[in-house]
Scaffold this motif. Structure first.
Motif, PDB file in Angstrom:
ATOM      1  N   ALA A  26      -8.249  -6.160   1.021  1.00 10.02           N
ATOM      2  CA  ALA A  26      -8.437  -4.717   0.840  1.00 10.02           C
ATOM      3  C   ALA A  26      -8.233  -3.979   2.168  1.00 10.02           C
ATOM      4  CB  ALA A  26      -9.825  -4.435   0.272  1.00 10.02           C
ATOM      5  N   ARG A  27      -8.648  -4.621   3.258  1.00 14.64           N
ATOM      6  CA  ARG A  27      -8.476  -4.015   4.581  1.00 14.64           C
ATOM      7  C   ARG A  27      -6.982  -3.865   4.912  1.00 14.64           C
ATOM      8  NH1 ARG A  27     -13.155  -4.088   7.847  1.00 14.64           N
ATOM      9  NH2 ARG A  27     -13.925  -6.107   7.168  1.00 14.64           N
ATOM     10  N   ILE A  28      -6.216  -4.909   4.601  1.00 21.04           N
ATOM     11  CA  ILE A  28      -4.762  -4.876   4.827  1.00 21.04           C
ATOM     12  C   ILE A  28      -4.144  -3.742   3.996  1.00 21.04           C
ATOM     13  CG2 ILE A  28      -2.602  -6.142   4.363  1.00 21.04           C
ATOM     14  CD1 ILE A  28      -4.155  -8.746   5.021  1.00 21.04           C
ATOM     15  N   ALA A  29      -4.586  -3.643   2.747  1.00 22.25           N
ATOM     16  CA  ALA A  29      -4.039  -2.613   1.846  1.00 22.25           C
ATOM     17  C   ALA A  29      -4.370  -1.216   2.369  1.00 22.25           C
ATOM     18  CB  ALA A  29      -4.613  -2.810   0.441  1.00 22.25           C
ATOM     19  N   GLU A  30      -5.615  -1.031   2.798  1.00 24.06           N
ATOM     20  CA  GLU A  30      -6.027   0.289   3.308  1.00 24.06           C
ATOM     21  C   GLU A  30      -5.158   0.699   4.497  1.00 24.06           C
ATOM     22  OE1 GLU A  30      -9.751   0.542   5.433  1.00 24.06           O
ATOM     23  OE2 GLU A  30     -10.215   2.483   4.515  1.00 24.06           O
ATOM     24  N   LYS A  31      -4.910  -0.233   5.395  1.00 21.82           N
ATOM     25  CA  LYS A  31      -4.075   0.031   6.571  1.00 21.82           C
ATOM     26  C   LYS A  31      -2.658   0.426   6.168  1.00 21.82           C
ATOM     27  CE  LYS A  31      -5.481  -2.463  10.595  1.00 21.82           C
ATOM     28  NZ  LYS A  31      -5.486  -3.819  11.092  1.00 21.82           N
ATOM     29  N   ASP A  32      -2.216  -0.111   5.046  1.00 22.43           N
ATOM     30  CA  ASP A  32      -0.857   0.153   4.575  1.00 22.43           C
ATOM     31  C   ASP A  32      -0.762   1.498   3.847  1.00 22.43           C
ATOM     32  OD1 ASP A  32       1.793  -1.085   4.436  1.00 22.43           O
ATOM     33  OD2 ASP A  32       1.512  -1.005   2.261  1.00 22.43           O
ATOM     34  N   GLY A  33      -1.896   2.145   3.612  1.00 17.54           N
ATOM     35  CA  GLY A  33      -1.878   3.438   2.914  1.00 17.54           C
ATOM     36  C   GLY A  33      -2.137   3.327   1.418  1.00 17.54           C
ATOM     37  N   GLY A 167       7.789  -8.021  -2.156  1.00 18.89           N
ATOM     38  CA  GLY A 167       8.444  -9.111  -1.435  1.00 18.89           C
ATOM     39  C   GLY A 167       9.878  -9.343  -1.872  1.00 18.89           C
ATOM     40  N   SER A 168      10.214  -8.957  -3.089  1.00 20.11           N
ATOM     41  CA  SER A 168      11.585  -9.153  -3.565  1.00 20.11           C
ATOM     42  C   SER A 168      12.550  -8.297  -2.751  1.00 20.11           C
ATOM     43  CB  SER A 168      11.686  -8.779  -5.044  1.00 20.11           C
ATOM     44  OG  SER A 168      10.747  -9.524  -5.782  1.00 20.11           O
ATOM     45  N   PHE A 169      12.120  -7.081  -2.386  1.00 19.24           N
ATOM     46  CA  PHE A 169      12.974  -6.186  -1.583  1.00 19.24           C
ATOM     47  C   PHE A 169      13.093  -6.676  -0.147  1.00 19.24           C
ATOM     48  CE2 PHE A 169      11.477  -3.472  -5.012  1.00 19.24           C
ATOM     49  CZ  PHE A 169      12.647  -2.857  -5.401  1.00 19.24           C
ATOM     50  N   LEU A 170      12.151  -7.509   0.275  1.00 23.16           N
ATOM     51  CA  LEU A 170      12.145  -7.976   1.671  1.00 23.16           C
ATOM     52  C   LEU A 170      12.749  -9.367   1.795  1.00 23.16           C
ATOM     53  CD1 LEU A 170       8.523  -6.811   2.588  1.00 23.16           C
ATOM     54  CD2 LEU A 170      10.655  -5.520   2.760  1.00 23.16           C
ATOM     55  N   GLY A 171      13.180  -9.929   0.705  1.00 24.65           N
ATOM     56  CA  GLY A 171      13.839 -11.236   0.742  1.00 24.65           C
ATOM     57  C   GLY A 171      12.894 -12.420   0.831  1.00 24.65           C
ATOM     58  N   ILE A 172      11.592 -12.219   0.579  1.00 26.97           N
ATOM     59  CA  ILE A 172      10.689 -13.369   0.782  1.00 26.97           C
ATOM     60  C   ILE A 172      10.798 -14.415  -0.324  1.00 26.97           C
ATOM     61  CG2 ILE A 172       9.044 -11.990   2.139  1.00 26.97           C
ATOM     62  CD1 ILE A 172       7.076 -12.235  -0.114  1.00 26.97           C
ATOM     63  N   ARG A 206       0.603  -5.368   0.606  1.00 27.01           N
ATOM     64  CA  ARG A 206       1.225  -4.215   1.282  1.00 27.01           C
ATOM     65  C   ARG A 206       2.399  -3.763   0.424  1.00 27.01           C
ATOM     66  NH1 ARG A 206       0.865  -6.863   6.716  1.00 27.01           N
ATOM     67  NH2 ARG A 206       2.984  -7.613   6.370  1.00 27.01           N
ATOM     68  N   ILE A 207       2.758  -2.473   0.532  1.00 27.59           N
ATOM     69  CA  ILE A 207       3.930  -1.994  -0.217  1.00 27.59           C
ATOM     70  C   ILE A 207       4.892  -1.209   0.670  1.00 27.59           C
ATOM     71  CG2 ILE A 207       4.633  -1.065  -2.451  1.00 27.59           C
ATOM     72  CD1 ILE A 207       1.867  -0.503  -3.207  1.00 27.59           C
ATOM     73  N   SER A 208       4.395  -0.693   1.812  1.00 24.99           N
ATOM     74  CA  SER A 208       5.175   0.330   2.529  1.00 24.99           C
ATOM     75  C   SER A 208       6.543  -0.158   3.017  1.00 24.99           C
ATOM     76  CB  SER A 208       4.354   0.891   3.688  1.00 24.99           C
ATOM     77  OG  SER A 208       4.010  -0.148   4.555  1.00 24.99           O
ATOM     78  N   GLU A 209       6.645  -1.437   3.426  1.00 19.09           N
ATOM     79  CA  GLU A 209       7.968  -1.903   3.911  1.00 19.09           C
ATOM     80  C   GLU A 209       8.995  -1.844   2.785  1.00 19.09           C
ATOM     81  OE1 GLU A 209       5.177  -4.191   3.907  1.00 19.09           O
ATOM     82  OE2 GLU A 209       5.582  -5.631   5.506  1.00 19.09           O
ATOM     83  N   ALA A 210       8.548  -2.173   1.580  1.00 15.40           N
ATOM     84  CA  ALA A 210       9.471  -2.132   0.427  1.00 15.40           C
ATOM     85  C   ALA A 210       9.881  -0.690   0.134  1.00 15.40           C
ATOM     86  CB  ALA A 210       8.811  -2.758  -0.790  1.00 15.40           C
TER      87      ALA A 210
END
Ligand SMILES: [Fe+2]
Length: 264
Positions: A26-33, A167-172, A206-210
């Motif tokens: 949840a902390r990671i998610a909050e940081k991501d917005g 992760g699909s958009f980031l190639g993971i 996280r979602i923001s990079e995607a």
């Protein structure tokens, strides 16, 4: 942003394994917005069968309380990732509130990664008769949808919606999955992007990079719709505000082959 798909409830599946890990997620998610996370534990898949689904609600309440104590401003909402099973309609009639997202009409449908069984159209009709709007979970990771985007198109034409993974958009998950998700995006076959977060290391919430990647492809307004406007409509149980008409992959191929004859 709203993360519609995340395995954040501890000890229910292959997601968070402890309350501490869930708090870290949840902390990671909050940081991501991310402000809201729909907790979507696997249901009816292999060993993820729970005798009493009220355990989901208990875990959700416990996590929300713990997040408040830790001053993490992320709200956890109800949901599930529902594996296709024989008695799905009975399960919905019995346990609807635990199965759908935020007690509304939308419900995640998960297929095995190598199959989409024949008769899927009939099942989707039955779901819709139960006032369920299916959200197909990450079809870019299913080899049948990747090879036959026209099947995904057909289900969307019937009224289903589609969620793809960050992760699909980031190639993971590999190049093929990345190509498939970009192809679905081009065909207007994507209505949501979510994290499908499982932990704090590899599959993070996280979602923001995607979103940045999607912005570069289709612009900021549509990218925003996939992580804000459309997920918000799901939580409020109303029609999606951004539902661009899907492109029929077969028609597109035909048009291309008229322009470039060697593609025939
Ligand atoms: Fe998932």
């Amino acid at each position: 942003m709203i993360d519609l798909h995340c395995h954040i409830l501890p000890g229910l599946d292959d997601g968070a394994q402890s309350l501490d890990e869930a708090v870290e997620m949840a902390r990671i998610a909050e940081k991501d917005g991310i402000e809201k996370i729909v907790a979507t534990p696997h249901l009816f898949r292999n060993n993820y069968v729970h005798e009493d689904l009220s355990i989901i609600e208990e875990k959700r309440k416990e996590l929300n309380k713990t997040l408040k104590v830790n001053n993490i401003r992320v709200e956890i909402l109800n949901g599930a990732e529902v594996h296709i099973s024989h008695n799905l309609i009975d399960e919905i009639r019995k346990n609807r509130d635990y199965i759908v997202l935020n007690k509304g009409a939308y419900m995640f449908v998960e297929f095995p990664s190598e199959h989409v069984f024949s008769g899927v159209q009939k099942l989707f009709f039955e779901l819709m008769r139960e006032d369920i709007i299916p959200i197909i979970a990450h079809p870019e990771r299913n080899s049948v949808f990747v090879r036959h985007p026209s099947l995904l198109y057909e289900l969307v034409q019937m009224g289903a919606t589609v969620q793809t993974n960050r992760g699909s958009f980031l190639g993971i998950y590999g190049k093929k999955t990345e190509e498939a998700v970009l192809h679905f995006l081009e065909l207007n076959l994507i209505h949501f992007i979510a994290s499908d977060g499982h932990n704090t290391r590899s599959l993070v919430p996280r979602i923001s990079e995607a979103v940045i990647r999607v912005e570069a492809e289709v612009g900021a307004e549509r990218a925003r719709a996939l992580v804000m406007d459309n997920p918000k409509a799901v939580l409020e149980d109303r029609e999606l505000p951004f539902f661009t008409e899907a492109v029929n992959p077969d028609e597109k191929k035909k048009k291309l082959s008229l322009k470039i004859p060697f593609l025939k």
